[in-house]
Design a protein around this motif. Structure first.
Motif, PDB file in Angstrom:
ATOM      1  N   ASP B 289       0.831  -1.204   0.000  1.00 43.03           N
ATOM      2  CA  ASP B 289       0.000   0.000   0.000  1.00 43.03           C
ATOM      3  C   ASP B 289       0.864   1.252   0.000  1.00 43.03           C
ATOM      4  O   ASP B 289       2.069   1.213   0.226  1.00 43.03           O
ATOM      5  CB  ASP B 289      -0.978  -0.014   1.176  1.00 43.03           C
ATOM      6  N   ALA B 290       0.201   2.383  -0.268  1.00 39.24           N
ATOM      7  CA  ALA B 290       0.914   3.582  -0.693  1.00 39.24           C
ATOM      8  C   ALA B 290       1.686   4.307   0.403  1.00 39.24           C
ATOM      9  O   ALA B 290       2.765   4.823   0.157  1.00 39.24           O
ATOM     10  CB  ALA B 290      -0.075   4.541  -1.331  1.00 39.24           C
ATOM     11  N   ASP B 291       1.127   4.327   1.634  1.00 38.24           N
ATOM     12  CA  ASP B 291       1.715   5.265   2.591  1.00 38.24           C
ATOM     13  C   ASP B 291       3.013   4.748   3.240  1.00 38.24           C
ATOM     14  O   ASP B 291       3.179   4.765   4.451  1.00 38.24           O
ATOM     15  CB  ASP B 291       0.683   5.672   3.655  1.00 38.24           C
ATOM     16  N   LEU B 292       3.895   4.274   2.422  1.00 32.05           N
ATOM     17  CA  LEU B 292       5.206   3.863   2.914  1.00 32.05           C
ATOM     18  C   LEU B 292       6.247   4.843   2.380  1.00 32.05           C
ATOM     19  O   LEU B 292       6.056   5.457   1.334  1.00 32.05           O
ATOM     20  CB  LEU B 292       5.544   2.450   2.417  1.00 32.05           C
ATOM     21  N   ALA B 293       7.366   4.964   3.106  1.00 30.81           N
ATOM     22  CA  ALA B 293       8.415   5.887   2.666  1.00 30.81           C
ATOM     23  C   ALA B 293       9.564   5.093   2.058  1.00 30.81           C
ATOM     24  O   ALA B 293       9.841   3.967   2.504  1.00 30.81           O
ATOM     25  CB  ALA B 293       8.913   6.704   3.847  1.00 30.81           C
ATOM     26  N   VAL B 294      10.196   5.614   1.059  1.00 33.45           N
ATOM     27  CA  VAL B 294      11.319   4.930   0.427  1.00 33.45           C
ATOM     28  C   VAL B 294      12.422   4.727   1.454  1.00 33.45           C
ATOM     29  O   VAL B 294      12.712   5.616   2.248  1.00 33.45           O
ATOM     30  CB  VAL B 294      11.841   5.761  -0.787  1.00 33.45           C
ATOM     31  N   GLY B 295      12.996   3.510   1.459  1.00 35.91           N
ATOM     32  CA  GLY B 295      14.074   3.190   2.387  1.00 35.91           C
ATOM     33  C   GLY B 295      13.594   2.588   3.693  1.00 35.91           C
ATOM     34  O   GLY B 295      14.380   2.145   4.520  1.00 35.91           O
ATOM     35  N   GLU B 296      12.266   2.557   3.884  1.00 36.12           N
ATOM     36  CA  GLU B 296      11.689   2.000   5.113  1.00 36.12           C
ATOM     37  C   GLU B 296      11.822   0.480   5.101  1.00 36.12           C
ATOM     38  O   GLU B 296      11.681  -0.163   4.070  1.00 36.12           O
ATOM     39  CB  GLU B 296      10.212   2.394   5.184  1.00 36.12           C
ATOM     40  N   ARG B 297      12.090  -0.125   6.304  1.00 36.10           N
ATOM     41  CA  ARG B 297      12.112  -1.594   6.422  1.00 36.10           C
ATOM     42  C   ARG B 297      10.739  -2.059   6.903  1.00 36.10           C
ATOM     43  O   ARG B 297      10.213  -1.503   7.856  1.00 36.10           O
ATOM     44  CB  ARG B 297      13.165  -2.043   7.434  1.00 36.10           C
ATOM     45  N   VAL B 298      10.165  -3.043   6.252  1.00 35.11           N
ATOM     46  CA  VAL B 298       8.823  -3.506   6.640  1.00 35.11           C
ATOM     47  C   VAL B 298       8.799  -5.025   6.744  1.00 35.11           C
ATOM     48  O   VAL B 298       9.635  -5.717   6.165  1.00 35.11           O
ATOM     49  CB  VAL B 298       7.750  -3.053   5.613  1.00 35.11           C
ATOM     50  N   GLY B 299       7.815  -5.535   7.546  1.00 39.27           N
ATOM     51  CA  GLY B 299       7.592  -6.985   7.632  1.00 39.27           C
ATOM     52  C   GLY B 299       6.561  -7.362   6.580  1.00 39.27           C
ATOM     53  O   GLY B 299       5.551  -6.677   6.413  1.00 39.27           O
ATOM     54  N   VAL B 300       6.823  -8.435   5.848  1.00 40.83           N
ATOM     55  CA  VAL B 300       5.928  -8.837   4.765  1.00 40.83           C
ATOM     56  C   VAL B 300       5.516 -10.292   4.986  1.00 40.83           C
ATOM     57  O   VAL B 300       6.339 -11.134   5.331  1.00 40.83           O
ATOM     58  CB  VAL B 300       6.637  -8.695   3.393  1.00 40.83           C
ATOM     59  N   SER B 301       4.221 -10.565   4.810  1.00 42.13           N
ATOM     60  CA  SER B 301       3.732 -11.946   4.947  1.00 42.13           C
ATOM     61  C   SER B 301       3.426 -12.518   3.568  1.00 42.13           C
ATOM     62  O   SER B 301       2.704 -11.901   2.787  1.00 42.13           O
ATOM     63  CB  SER B 301       2.470 -11.937   5.804  1.00 42.13           C
ATOM     64  N   VAL B 302       3.999 -13.676   3.278  1.00 44.89           N
ATOM     65  CA  VAL B 302       3.715 -14.355   2.017  1.00 44.89           C
ATOM     66  C   VAL B 302       3.274 -15.774   2.334  1.00 44.89           C
ATOM     67  O   VAL B 302       4.012 -16.536   2.959  1.00 44.89           O
ATOM     68  CB  VAL B 302       4.963 -14.385   1.093  1.00 44.89           C
ATOM     69  N   ARG B 303       2.030 -16.125   1.975  1.00 44.64           N
ATOM     70  CA  ARG B 303       1.506 -17.469   2.233  1.00 44.64           C
ATOM     71  C   ARG B 303       2.350 -18.512   1.510  1.00 44.64           C
ATOM     72  O   ARG B 303       2.844 -18.264   0.400  1.00 44.64           O
ATOM     73  CB  ARG B 303       0.062 -17.567   1.749  1.00 44.64           C
ATOM     74  N   LEU B 304       2.459 -19.696   2.113  1.00 46.92           N
ATOM     75  CA  LEU B 304       3.300 -20.746   1.546  1.00 46.92           C
ATOM     76  C   LEU B 304       2.889 -21.117   0.125  1.00 46.92           C
ATOM     77  O   LEU B 304       3.725 -21.381  -0.736  1.00 46.92           O
ATOM     78  CB  LEU B 304       3.255 -22.004   2.426  1.00 46.92           C
ATOM     79  N   GLU B 305       1.567 -21.156  -0.138  1.00 48.06           N
ATOM     80  CA  GLU B 305       1.112 -21.593  -1.453  1.00 48.06           C
ATOM     81  C   GLU B 305       1.291 -20.524  -2.527  1.00 48.06           C
ATOM     82  O   GLU B 305       1.072 -20.776  -3.701  1.00 48.06           O
ATOM     83  CB  GLU B 305      -0.344 -22.069  -1.389  1.00 48.06           C
ATOM     84  N   LYS B 306       1.681 -19.308  -2.105  1.00 42.22           N
ATOM     85  CA  LYS B 306       1.905 -18.246  -3.090  1.00 42.22           C
ATOM     86  C   LYS B 306       3.341 -18.264  -3.609  1.00 42.22           C
ATOM     87  O   LYS B 306       3.699 -17.482  -4.486  1.00 42.22           O
ATOM     88  CB  LYS B 306       1.630 -16.866  -2.462  1.00 42.22           C
ATOM     89  N   VAL B 307       4.177 -19.094  -3.015  1.00 44.34           N
ATOM     90  CA  VAL B 307       5.573 -19.166  -3.443  1.00 44.34           C
ATOM     91  C   VAL B 307       5.668 -20.172  -4.589  1.00 44.34           C
ATOM     92  O   VAL B 307       5.263 -21.320  -4.448  1.00 44.34           O
ATOM     93  CB  VAL B 307       6.492 -19.575  -2.276  1.00 44.34           C
ATOM     94  N   ASP B 308       6.178 -19.725  -5.700  1.00 41.11           N
ATOM     95  CA  ASP B 308       6.225 -20.536  -6.910  1.00 41.11           C
ATOM     96  C   ASP B 308       7.679 -20.947  -7.166  1.00 41.11           C
ATOM     97  O   ASP B 308       8.579 -20.107  -7.155  1.00 41.11           O
ATOM     98  CB  ASP B 308       5.699 -19.668  -8.073  1.00 41.11           C
ATOM     99  N   LEU B 309       7.911 -22.253  -7.372  1.00 39.12           N
ATOM    100  CA  LEU B 309       9.272 -22.731  -7.658  1.00 39.12           C
ATOM    101  C   LEU B 309       9.432 -22.948  -9.161  1.00 39.12           C
ATOM    102  O   LEU B 309       8.567 -23.548  -9.801  1.00 39.12           O
ATOM    103  CB  LEU B 309       9.545 -24.042  -6.915  1.00 39.12           C
ATOM    104  N   ARG B 310      10.515 -22.463  -9.691  1.00 41.35           N
ATOM    105  CA  ARG B 310      10.768 -22.617 -11.121  1.00 41.35           C
ATOM    106  C   ARG B 310      12.181 -23.157 -11.334  1.00 41.35           C
ATOM    107  O   ARG B 310      13.008 -23.097 -10.419  1.00 41.35           O
ATOM    108  CB  ARG B 310      10.630 -21.260 -11.813  1.00 41.35           C
ATOM    109  N   PRO B 311      12.467 -23.646 -12.540  1.00 41.15           N
ATOM    110  CA  PRO B 311      13.827 -24.125 -12.825  1.00 41.15           C
ATOM    111  C   PRO B 311      14.824 -22.987 -12.616  1.00 41.15           C
ATOM    112  O   PRO B 311      14.468 -21.808 -12.763  1.00 41.15           O
ATOM    113  CB  PRO B 311      13.768 -24.547 -14.292  1.00 41.15           C
TER     114      PRO B 311
END
Lengths: 269, 379, 308
Positions: B289-311
């Protein structure tokens, strides 16, 4: 062999088993001997004169014993009924809901009669009735026995009540029951075995009491133990054995009943 | 951020029982509860409202305050402050037996000395309905829970699942304005629990009664509820539809408590035109979302099934497979990406791609829109 | 405003607490009027003067307590220290301690034996131990006298077997009193010890054996400390009724040597000195109270120990 039996063997100590048998013999032998002699046709200790109900017949025909037995039953029924009613009300008030102000004091007051040596209870009651001008008789006797029986009735009743989950009260309250409804439709029916058991114990305690009755009963309200004491003073007769055996049987019957009801209690939960 | 998640939920998918549209059944506002001798409040400023006919769930770990809240609504506890309103009227001065609210207790609390029919008739008798009406209603309720033939049995003769249904029938019999359910399925075994889940939902729809359900089981909450309130430490962390709670957790607690997730650390790279870009794992760009400042460190959640493995080489960053855990319908792959770890859940339906083995090299792709920012630094 | 809401909110709970107190009051009233008041009256009477024909004169006096320690000379009315009543109390104390010891010696092994039975058998053994307690104490005491007296079956059997010439003198001795006290209150010793043993952790016993303890060491180091609360409870429950006992000394002791209980009873029967009887009761009650306080303290100590 299994581990369990091995640890059982390790846990047992030589001589503890025989000591238990000695202990039970010590507890039961005098009672058994008295019962056996109550059926002896002769007065002799050394001779067995054959089996006979003579002493029982004589005891029944003895007006002193008969009247005293009637008095004892009357007093025991009255005192046990009163004590059980009071104990049931006290148990429900004390054990349901958050602790009341002075809860600890009330609980120790209920068990106070167990803490005071009986002889002190007896003379205190005597002085009390004389001081306030109540003549010694059935009224004083029933009153003193009611007080003395309350903790005995309270024990099984409160044990049973604590076994009834408090969520049942909450569920009933949630289902539109007032507090009176909860007591009437949920608690009393579920407490019934405990109440019956408490009544049995209170009944026996009243029936068995000699010391208090000896001090607060009047001439017309002599109870069976007081009468037996008087007879035994004069001399040990087989008649006494017969009455003693009968009282023994009544006590065992009621304790058995109370125990059985208590066991049913634990099975329900 | 809580507001963000709620507004997101309500703007994207307007629910059938939108609390703004439908009539409000229950409103809890500013609920605070302190127990004597406890330093922390069991409830710390809890507010929410439940719409009529809604299936609303309080979800949270044990000790989060959900049971205290339920008991306060039923009338078994008093709030330290705050108010509880039913249909707009305050109910706090009413005793439990005066509130048109019924409860299904965790261990059912059926009266052991009464038959099934007597149990169900109990609230109706207390409400002084006439005998014929009671008889009719009891039959109706037993039919609803499909236990008509058990009417004359004592509760002890019934199975756990049957006792559960009787408890439900008894609580529904007086047709309460609100039904409270206190972890009613927790004492049942898994198979029965799944069956009862479907049945509870059906009964709720059939009777049209508002349900307030309490559980610590996220699957249960997601499966049955119209809306879920996630609670932790006496506070509501997020309220929303199950999909919203799952896909757009409002914070780290919700993200980790519901479903399995990768908690990653990201760096805000650029912002503008209503969106921001966050880089995780040293090379994967994700939208935020928009109200972040450049250079800011943030915690991000990514569901396991959203991670895609490729060659190797096809994804954004390279990874090494450390371990694979076979779970029946799918396999969880533990990956090492540089110094960071990542987990991916691979469904077995995808036969074209074999499951990698430990030591294999591969690369990782994550859809830019698959992530949620759940924590940010205070800088 | 919030306070007003809070008050209104709790009104039905206040009502509930009130109705509980109302329901509790009959029992408490009966106990206060029927026992607490009489005990207070006993205390008051102990500070009054004896009436000539029994009863009391309502004049404050320490006479009763004086009489307990001093003897008044018949001729010159002077007081001299006398140990007669102190001896009676001392003997009561001694016999109660002895009876408690006998009960412990028989009771502990019995309780241990019951506690190590299979769980389904335990209740039956407990029942066997409880039954005699509920049998009339007078009947039990008379039954004991019946078998130990000179013409009783024990002596008859011993004489019949030519083991003794004259009957063994068992009845009407101090030994008979101690035997009678132990017989009366033995179940009180067994039940709490059994309860404590049953609760104790059997894994501790296994651990002790695992760590090379002998049977005797396990008993001393693990089993007895584990049952300590029960042993103390049992000792108190035997000691209190024993020290105030009336029937055992009266019937088995032949009433010749007085114990505290008989001394008190006598003041309300033959001697008719109510203030002195009341004073003796107050002194006995004080001894019992000291025992009870000790009991409560030790219970609290064990509880604290368990919490640690």
């Amino acid at each position: 062999m299994s581990h369990a039996t091995r640890i059982d063997r390790l846990r047992s100590y030589p001589g503890f088993g025989p000591l238990t048998i000695i202990c039970l013999t010590f507890l039961y032998a005098p009672l058994l001997v008295v019962s056996v002699y109550s059926f002896n046709a002769t007065r002799s200790i050394t001779e067995w004169g054959g089996f006979s109900f003579d002493w029982y017949v004589r005891a029944f025909n003895n007006p002193t014993i008969r009247d005293a037995a009637g008095n004892s039953l009357f007093v025991a029924v009255c005192a046990a009924t009163l004590a059980t009613t009071l104990a049931t009300m006290a148990a429900i008030s004390l054990l349901r809901g958050p602790p009341l102000k002075g809860q600890t004091g009330a609980v120790s007051l209920v068990s106070l009669p167990l803490m005071v040596p009986e002889i002190i209870t007896a003379i205190a009651s005597l002085i009390f009735f004389v001081t306030i001008g109540v003549p010694l008789g059935f009224v004083s006797l029933i009153a003193a026995h009611t007080v003395f029986c309350i903790p005995f009735a309270y024990l099984p009743i409160s044990a049973r009540l604590s076994g009834i989950e408090a969520t049942l009260d909450e569920a009933a309250g949630d289902l539109y029951a007032s507090r009176a409804d909860v007591i009437r439709t949920i608690l009393i029916p579920l407490m019934m075995p405990g109440i019956a058991s408490g009544f049995c114990l209170a009944f026996i305690v009243s029936l068995d009491d000699f010391i208090i009755a000896n001090f607060v009963s009047g001439p017309g309200s002599t109870t069976l133990p007081v009468a037996i004491y008087g007879l035994a003073r004069i001399g040990f007769t087989p008649e006494i054995n017969a009455v003693a055996t009968l009282m023994l049987a009544v006590s065992i019957l009621f304790v058995g009943l109370s125990w059985f009801l208590g066991r049913k209690t634990t099975q329900i939960n | 951020m809580k507001d963000m998640a709620t507004s997101l939920d309500e703007t994207q998918v307007p629910p059938a029982t939108d609390p703004l549209v439908a009539k409000t059944a229950l409103t809890v506002s500013g609920a605070v509860k302190y127990y004597p001798n406890a330093p922390m409040p069991a409830l710390n400023d809890v507010s929410f409202s439940i719409a009529e006919n809604e299936f609303f769930t309080l979800l949270g770990p044990s000790g989060c305050g959900k049971t205290t809240l339920l008991r306060s609504i039923a009338g078994f506890e008093d709030l330290t402050s705050g108010s509880i309103r039913l249909d707009g009227d305050s109910i706090e001065s009413l005793a439990p037996n005066q509130r048109p609210i019924n409860t299904v207790f965790q261990h059912y609390a059926l009266f052991p000395h009464m038959t099934v029919a007597e149990n169900v008739a109990y609230p109706l008798r207390r409400l002084r309905l006439d005998a014929r009406a009671i008889e009719r209603r009891v039959a109706e309720m037993l039919a609803l829970v499909k236990l008509a033939e058990m009417a004359d049995r004592k509760p002890a003769k019934l199975s756990g699942g049957q006792q559960q249904r009787i408890a439900l029938a008894r609580a529904l019999a007086p047709n309460p304005r609100l039904l409270l359910l206190d972890e009613p399925l927790s004492a049942l075994d898994l198979k029965l629990r799944r069956e009862m889940r479907t049945e509870l939902k059906q009964i709720q729809i059939k009777t049209g009664i508002t349900f307030l359900f309490v559980t610590h089981d996220q699957e249960e909450a997601l499966a049955m509820s119209d809306r879920v309130a996630v609670m932790n430490n006496g506070q509501v962390e997020q309220i929303g539809r199950p999909e919203a709670i799952y896909n757009a957790p409002a914070n780290e607690f919700v993200a980790t408590f519901i479903g399995e997730t990768n908690a990653l650390s990201g760096l805000v790279e650029k912002t503008g035109s209503g969106a921001a870009q966050v880089i995780v794992l040293g090379g994967i760009a994700l939208a935020a979302d928009a109200d972040l400042a450049v250079g800011e460190r943030v915690g991000v959640s990514v569901r396991l099934e959203k991670v895609d493995l490729r060659p190797p080489g096809e994804g954004a960053v390279d990874a090494i497979v450390e371990q694979t855990v076979f779970l029946g319908t799918d396999t969880v792959v533990h990956l090492k990406v540089g110094k960071e770890t990542l987990q991916a859940r691979l469904q077995h339906t995808d036969r074209a791609r074999p499951v990698p083995a430990p030591g294999d090299h591969c690369s990782v792709h994550i859809d830019p829109g698959a992530a949620t920012v759940v924590a940010r630094s205070n800088r | 405003m919030q306070d007003a809401a809070a008050v209104a909110q709790r009104s039905y709970r206040v009502g509930e607490a009130r109705s509980r107190r109302v329901m509790l009051s009959p029992a408490l009233t009966v106990l206060v009027v029927g026992l607490v008041c009489p005990l207070i009256i006993v205390l008051v009477y102990s500070f009054l003067e004896a009436g000539t024909y029994g009863g009391v004169e309502w004049r404050f006096s320490l006479e009763a307590y004086q009489q307990f320690l001093f003897q008044r000379d018949i001729f010159d009315d002077s007081l001299s220290f006398s140990t007669a009543y102190l001896e009676i109390f001392g003997r009561s104390l001694f016999m109660a301690v002895l009876a408690t010891a006998v009960c412990l010696a028989i009771g502990f092994p019995t309780a241990y034996f019951i506690a190590t039975r299979p769980p389904e058998q335990r209740m039956f053994w407990v029942f066997l131990i409880t039954v005699p307690y509920w049998v009339n104490l007078l009947i039990r005491t008379l039954a004991l006298l019946f078998i130990i007296r000179d013409q009783g079956p024990i002596n008859a059997a011993l004489q019949g077997l030519d083991m003794i010439d004259a009957p063994l003198r068992i009845a009407y001795t101090d030994f008979a009193i101690v035997l009678g006290l132990a017989y009366s209150y033995l179940p009180f010793m067994i039940l709490p010890i059994y309860a404590a043993l049953e609760r104790s952790d059997t894994r501790l016993v296994e651990a002790a054996y695992d760590l090379y303890a002998s049977k005797a060491r396990v008993l001393v180091d693990v089993v007895i400390p584990g049952a300590k609360a029960g042993i103390i409870a049992g000792a108190i429950l035997v000691f209190i009724p024993s020290i105030g006992s009336y029937l055992a000394p009266d019937i088995l002791g032949g009433g010749r040597e007085l114990l505290a209980g008989n001394l008190i009873a006598q003041q309300f029967q033959a001697s008719r000195n109510w203030p002195f009887g009341a004073a003796c009761a107050v002194i006995l009650m004080t001894v019992v109270m000291l025992g009870l306080i000790q009991f409560v303290r030790s219970q609290e100590r064990t509880r604290r120990g368990e919490m640690r």
